[in-house]
Scaffold this motif. Structure first.
Motif, PDB file in Angstrom:
ATOM      1  N   ALA A   5      32.988  43.921  31.820  1.00 39.45           N
ATOM      2  CA  ALA A   5      33.068  45.113  32.737  1.00 39.45           C
ATOM      3  C   ALA A   5      33.184  44.488  33.995  1.00 39.45           C
ATOM      4  O   ALA A   5      33.859  45.310  34.917  1.00 39.45           O
ATOM      5  N   GLN A   6      32.563  43.510  34.390  1.00 42.90           N
ATOM      6  CA  GLN A   6      32.485  42.975  35.912  1.00 42.90           C
ATOM      7  C   GLN A   6      33.758  42.465  36.228  1.00 42.90           C
ATOM      8  O   GLN A   6      34.411  42.604  37.267  1.00 42.90           O
ATOM      9  N   LEU A   7      34.472  41.732  35.284  1.00 46.73           N
ATOM     10  CA  LEU A   7      35.641  41.153  35.591  1.00 46.73           C
ATOM     11  C   LEU A   7      36.777  42.293  35.697  1.00 46.73           C
ATOM     12  O   LEU A   7      37.810  42.119  36.454  1.00 46.73           O
TER      13      LEU A   7
ATOM     14  N   GLY B 119      43.412  46.230  40.070  1.00 45.47           N
ATOM     15  CA  GLY B 119      44.645  46.862  39.670  1.00 45.47           C
ATOM     16  C   GLY B 119      45.438  46.424  38.533  1.00 45.47           C
ATOM     17  O   GLY B 119      46.089  47.307  37.702  1.00 45.47           O
ATOM     18  N   GLU B 120      45.520  45.144  38.309  1.00 41.57           N
ATOM     19  CA  GLU B 120      46.206  44.665  37.003  1.00 41.57           C
ATOM     20  C   GLU B 120      45.485  43.245  36.673  1.00 41.57           C
ATOM     21  O   GLU B 120      44.764  42.685  37.595  1.00 41.57           O
ATOM     22  N   PRO B 121      45.963  42.814  35.528  1.00 41.40           N
ATOM     23  CA  PRO B 121      45.284  41.522  35.106  1.00 41.40           C
ATOM     24  C   PRO B 121      45.566  40.339  36.136  1.00 41.40           C
ATOM     25  O   PRO B 121      44.936  39.311  36.301  1.00 41.40           O
ATOM     26  N   ALA B 122      46.678  40.310  36.818  1.00 42.30           N
ATOM     27  CA  ALA B 122      47.021  39.308  37.853  1.00 42.30           C
ATOM     28  C   ALA B 122      46.288  39.797  38.998  1.00 42.30           C
ATOM     29  O   ALA B 122      46.627  40.378  39.823  1.00 42.30           O
ATOM     30  N   TYR B 123      44.911  39.005  39.382  1.00 42.95           N
ATOM     31  CA  TYR B 123      44.297  39.265  40.437  1.00 42.95           C
ATOM     32  C   TYR B 123      44.544  38.689  41.805  1.00 42.95           C
ATOM     33  O   TYR B 123      44.326  37.409  41.854  1.00 42.95           O
TER      34      TYR B 123
ATOM     35  N   HIS C 197      44.835  35.081  36.762  1.00 45.03           N
ATOM     36  CA  HIS C 197      45.368  35.729  35.420  1.00 45.03           C
ATOM     37  C   HIS C 197      44.213  36.190  34.416  1.00 45.03           C
ATOM     38  O   HIS C 197      43.896  35.277  33.753  1.00 45.03           O
ATOM     39  N   LEU C 198      43.712  37.079  34.723  1.00 39.35           N
ATOM     40  CA  LEU C 198      42.314  37.371  33.802  1.00 39.35           C
ATOM     41  C   LEU C 198      42.631  37.790  32.583  1.00 39.35           C
ATOM     42  O   LEU C 198      41.627  37.634  31.720  1.00 39.35           O
ATOM     43  N   ASP C 199      43.800  38.098  32.282  1.00 36.11           N
ATOM     44  CA  ASP C 199      44.152  38.318  30.699  1.00 36.11           C
ATOM     45  C   ASP C 199      44.141  36.820  30.001  1.00 36.11           C
ATOM     46  O   ASP C 199      44.503  36.929  28.724  1.00 36.11           O
ATOM     47  N   THR C 200      43.999  35.835  30.604  1.00 37.48           N
ATOM     48  CA  THR C 200      43.969  34.455  30.131  1.00 37.48           C
ATOM     49  C   THR C 200      42.721  33.837  29.882  1.00 37.48           C
ATOM     50  O   THR C 200      42.488  32.874  29.192  1.00 37.48           O
ATOM     51  N   ALA C 201      41.504  34.647  30.311  1.00 33.42           N
ATOM     52  CA  ALA C 201      40.233  34.287  30.284  1.00 33.42           C
ATOM     53  C   ALA C 201      39.613  34.420  28.754  1.00 33.42           C
ATOM     54  O   ALA C 201      40.134  35.206  27.905  1.00 33.42           O
TER      55      ALA C 201
ATOM     56  N   GLY D  65      46.067  30.260  36.525  1.00 28.24           N
ATOM     57  CA  GLY D  65      46.347  30.584  38.028  1.00 28.24           C
ATOM     58  C   GLY D  65      47.678  30.286  38.379  1.00 28.24           C
ATOM     59  O   GLY D  65      48.435  29.545  37.640  1.00 28.24           O
ATOM     60  N   SER D  66      48.054  31.105  39.193  1.00 26.34           N
ATOM     61  CA  SER D  66      49.633  30.845  39.859  1.00 26.34           C
ATOM     62  C   SER D  66      49.452  30.762  41.114  1.00 26.34           C
ATOM     63  O   SER D  66      48.398  31.140  42.230  1.00 26.34           O
ATOM     64  N   ALA D  67      50.530  30.393  42.030  1.00 29.33           N
ATOM     65  CA  ALA D  67      50.734  30.397  43.559  1.00 29.33           C
ATOM     66  C   ALA D  67      50.086  31.693  44.191  1.00 29.33           C
ATOM     67  O   ALA D  67      50.577  32.742  43.610  1.00 29.33           O
ATOM     68  N   PRO D  68      49.524  31.651  45.111  1.00 26.47           N
ATOM     69  CA  PRO D  68      48.966  32.808  46.011  1.00 26.47           C
ATOM     70  C   PRO D  68      50.308  33.561  46.571  1.00 26.47           C
ATOM     71  O   PRO D  68      51.152  33.005  46.677  1.00 26.47           O
ATOM     72  N   PRO D  69      50.039  34.834  46.940  1.00 23.76           N
ATOM     73  CA  PRO D  69      50.849  35.599  47.488  1.00 23.76           C
ATOM     74  C   PRO D  69      51.228  35.279  48.779  1.00 23.76           C
ATOM     75  O   PRO D  69      50.454  34.540  49.401  1.00 23.76           O
TER      76      PRO D  69
END
Length: 279
Positions: free
Chosen positions: A52-54, A59-63, A71-75, A92-96
């Motif tokens: 619930a806290q994650l 807004g979307e799995p890519a936080y 990428h929270l959907d990989t946790a 993770g991936s490169a920051p915006p």
């Protein structure tokens, strides 16, 4: 980690719910972590509460973060028991190219009064107060916004006064002179010359300053990423290679005040916002 999670598998006792412990993250060198709390404290740490806290306010799995996109959907969450949950496998991936910053400031002066609506003809009584507020807004110089909100619904043929009472909240924003004690004092005068049964839920107040919040986006290269270590030292972090880095400040829309009707400073209020239950 907030304690408002409804947990079906483990219901905390009344004491646990009233005195929750602070969360602890035991972070390993590989980036995984174990979420726990101090022994003997209230609350529960389970796979459900951590999930619930994650998912809270994302807004979307890519936080998006200033230093990485998580990428929270990989946790992978593993309940270790005894208020211990492991989080692992997060990629993770490169920051915006931009990051959000919070700009706050003083927006002006605000004041509010809550009146009671009792007896019969509550719609007519509300309209009478609305007319008064409208006249005050037109006469006062320095009001930017006015809102009238009707709260609750009186029961027909009530067996107690509270059951037959609704609330009317009047809120103004503007300069301290217009929205301060002069406003609340005028409401006291209204109580002596308006509908039967009118009373306020509190004494007249001087009001207070209110803040405004503006979330703009800035180019990452305008900021200095700094890590503050536990021993008091600091470390400047290299930005890395943000995806598509470049550009400047991205302008965002100005923040609006709370739901209200605006009037030019020193001008006349054209209308009054009245909100509440449909009639």
């Amino acid at each position: 980690m907030r304690g408002r999670q409804a947990e079906r598998s483990r219901t905390p006792t009344r004491r646990q719910a009233a005195e929750p412990g602070f969360p602890i993250a035991e972070i390993a060198a590989d980036g995984s972590s174990v979420i726990t709390k101090n022994p003997g404290t209230g609350g529960v740490v389970t796979q459900d509460t951590v999930t619930a806290q994650l998912l809270y306010e994302i807004g979307e799995p890519a936080y998006l973060n200033p230093d990485v996109i998580a990428h929270l959907d990989t946790a992978t969450l593993t309940d270790l028991g005894e208020d211990r949950v492991r989080i692992s496998g997060v990629r993770g991936s490169a920051p915006p190219m931009t990051t959000k910053v919070a700009i706050t400031g003083v927006g002006g002066w605000t004041n509010s009064v809550i009146l009671a609506l009792t007896g019969t003809d509550l719609d007519a009584k509300t309209a009478l107060v609305e007319q008064f507020v409208h006249r005050y807004a037109e006469a006062a110089r320095g009001l930017d916004a006015v809102a009238v909100e009707r709260i609750g619904r009186a029961q027909p043929d009530p067996d107690a006064q509270n059951a037959g009472t609704e609330l009317l909240r009047i809120t103004v924003q503007g300069t301290q002179q217009a929205a301060g004690r002069a406003f609340s004092s005028s409401v006291v005068e209204l109580a002596l010359s308006s509908y039967p049964g009118l009373y306020s839920l509190g004494p007249p107040q001087p009001g207070s300053a209110f803040g405004v919040y503006w979330p703009p986006l800035l180019d990452q290269r305008m900021l200095q990423h700094t890590v503050h270590h536990y021993d008091g030292t600091t470390e400047i972090m290299a930005l890395g290679n943000p995806d598509g880095a470049g550009g400047g400040v991205v302008p965002q829309a100005e923040p609006a005040l709370a739901p209200s009707v605006t009037a030019p400073r020193g001008g006349k209020a054209r209308s009054i916002a009245v909100t509440g239950f449909p009639r």
